[in-house]
Design a protein around this motif. Structure first.
Motif, PDB file in Angstrom:
ATOM      1  N   ILE A 127       0.835  -1.203   0.000  1.00  0.00           N
ATOM      2  CA  ILE A 127       0.000   0.000   0.000  1.00  0.00           C
ATOM      3  C   ILE A 127       0.871   1.254   0.000  1.00  0.00           C
ATOM      4  CG2 ILE A 127      -1.607   1.362   1.411  1.00  0.00           C
ATOM      5  CD1 ILE A 127      -2.757  -1.442   2.324  1.00  0.00           C
ATOM      6  N   ALA A 128       1.850   1.301   0.885  1.00  0.00           N
ATOM      7  CA  ALA A 128       2.716   2.481   0.975  1.00  0.00           C
ATOM      8  C   ALA A 128       3.445   2.722  -0.344  1.00  0.00           C
ATOM      9  CB  ALA A 128       3.708   2.321   2.124  1.00  0.00           C
ATOM     10  N   ALA A 129       3.951   1.670  -0.949  1.00  0.00           N
ATOM     11  CA  ALA A 129       4.670   1.820  -2.214  1.00  0.00           C
ATOM     12  C   ALA A 129       3.736   2.288  -3.325  1.00  0.00           C
ATOM     13  CB  ALA A 129       5.333   0.499  -2.596  1.00  0.00           C
ATOM     14  N   LEU A 130       2.548   1.712  -3.404  1.00  0.00           N
ATOM     15  CA  LEU A 130       1.594   2.115  -4.435  1.00  0.00           C
ATOM     16  C   LEU A 130       1.219   3.591  -4.298  1.00  0.00           C
ATOM     17  CD1 LEU A 130      -0.664  -1.054  -4.460  1.00  0.00           C
ATOM     18  CD2 LEU A 130       0.710  -0.223  -6.394  1.00  0.00           C
ATOM     19  N   VAL A 131       0.978   4.028  -3.071  1.00  0.00           N
ATOM     20  CA  VAL A 131       0.626   5.438  -2.851  1.00  0.00           C
ATOM     21  C   VAL A 131       1.778   6.334  -3.271  1.00  0.00           C
ATOM     22  CG1 VAL A 131       0.154   7.193  -1.084  1.00  0.00           C
ATOM     23  CG2 VAL A 131      -1.120   5.034  -1.081  1.00  0.00           C
ATOM     24  N   GLU A 132       2.985   6.006  -2.856  1.00  0.00           N
ATOM     25  CA  GLU A 132       4.130   6.851  -3.187  1.00  0.00           C
ATOM     26  C   GLU A 132       4.402   6.890  -4.687  1.00  0.00           C
ATOM     27  OE1 GLU A 132       7.619   6.472  -0.836  1.00  0.00           O
ATOM     28  OE2 GLU A 132       6.558   7.131   0.955  1.00  0.00           O
ATOM     29  N   LEU A 133       3.969   5.871  -5.405  1.00  0.00           N
ATOM     30  CA  LEU A 133       4.126   5.852  -6.857  1.00  0.00           C
ATOM     31  C   LEU A 133       2.931   6.484  -7.568  1.00  0.00           C
ATOM     32  CD1 LEU A 133       5.711   2.323  -7.229  1.00  0.00           C
ATOM     33  CD2 LEU A 133       6.797   4.517  -7.756  1.00  0.00           C
ATOM     34  N   GLY A 134       1.957   6.965  -6.788  1.00  0.00           N
ATOM     35  CA  GLY A 134       0.794   7.623  -7.370  1.00  0.00           C
ATOM     36  C   GLY A 134      -0.240   6.673  -7.942  1.00  0.00           C
ATOM     37  N   ARG A 135      -0.148   5.417  -7.586  1.00  0.00           N
ATOM     38  CA  ARG A 135      -1.093   4.400  -8.078  1.00  0.00           C
ATOM     39  C   ARG A 135      -2.219   4.231  -7.059  1.00  0.00           C
ATOM     40  NH1 ARG A 135       3.599   0.106  -9.841  1.00  0.00           N
ATOM     41  NH2 ARG A 135       4.688   1.540 -11.229  1.00  0.00           N
ATOM     42  N   MET A 136      -3.096   5.225  -7.025  1.00  0.00           N
ATOM     43  CA  MET A 136      -4.099   5.298  -5.969  1.00  0.00           C
ATOM     44  C   MET A 136      -5.174   4.222  -6.065  1.00  0.00           C
ATOM     45  SD  MET A 136      -2.700   7.445  -4.138  1.00  0.00           S
ATOM     46  CE  MET A 136      -3.960   7.410  -2.879  1.00  0.00           C
ATOM     47  N   ALA A 137      -5.644   3.897  -7.249  1.00  0.00           N
ATOM     48  CA  ALA A 137      -6.693   2.875  -7.369  1.00  0.00           C
ATOM     49  C   ALA A 137      -6.207   1.515  -6.844  1.00  0.00           C
ATOM     50  CB  ALA A 137      -7.204   2.775  -8.804  1.00  0.00           C
ATOM     51  N   PRO A 138      -5.035   1.035  -7.289  1.00  0.00           N
ATOM     52  CA  PRO A 138      -4.557  -0.234  -6.724  1.00  0.00           C
ATOM     53  C   PRO A 138      -4.251  -0.132  -5.221  1.00  0.00           C
ATOM     54  CG  PRO A 138      -3.301   0.332  -8.697  1.00  0.00           C
ATOM     55  CD  PRO A 138      -4.194   1.488  -8.385  1.00  0.00           C
ATOM     56  N   ALA A 139      -3.805   1.044  -4.766  1.00  0.00           N
ATOM     57  CA  ALA A 139      -3.531   1.214  -3.334  1.00  0.00           C
ATOM     58  C   ALA A 139      -4.822   1.071  -2.533  1.00  0.00           C
ATOM     59  CB  ALA A 139      -2.896   2.576  -3.070  1.00  0.00           C
TER      60      ALA A 139
END
Length: 128
Positions: free
Chosen positions: A63-75
């Motif tokens: 979750i943290a990695a997805l958010v930091e990469l701007g991938r909000m839907a998968p996060a």
């Protein structure tokens, strides 16, 4: 209790716990200590989930990695899976395993959890 390393299970093999700690150490040292996560953080979390799908720390990391990469839907999708696995999960708990010297990293993890939709939750150490 849900504060165990694996939700709902007390009989976690030591090997699984060591795997998670090794993966966490690897990516915290090599990936998250920069300004933001990168795709290596996603791969490390995915590897952790493949090897130990019941260990919720792997989902926190993803979750943290997805958010930091701007991938909000998968996060947000991953956050929903985490909340189904550990219904009492809070954003505060995303920062529990960081030393006081890693305040910026801890704050980033908590902020990522909030951005993905994890409830803030109480901070039992906060001043009243």
């Amino acid at each position: 209790a849900d504060d165990k390393l694996v939700a709902g299970r007390a009989d976690v093999p030591r090997q699984a716990i060591e795997l998670v700690l090794d993966v966490a150490d690897q990516f915290l040292e090599n990936i998250f200590l920069g300004d933001h996560a990168d795709d290596r953080a996603i791969r490390a979390a995915d590897d952790c989930l493949v090897r130990a799908p019941d260990i919720w720390h792997c989902r926190q990391t993803r979750i943290a990695a997805l958010v930091e990469l701007g991938r909000m839907a998968p996060a947000r999708e991953e956050a929903s899976r985490l909340m189904a696995q550990v219904p009492t999960m809070t954003a505060y708990r995303f920062g529990l395993f960081f030393a006081d010297t890693a305040v910026a990293l801890r704050d980033r993890r908590v902020a990522a959890a909030r951005a993905a939709g994890i409830p803030a939750g109480p901070n039992p150490q906060a001043p009243s």
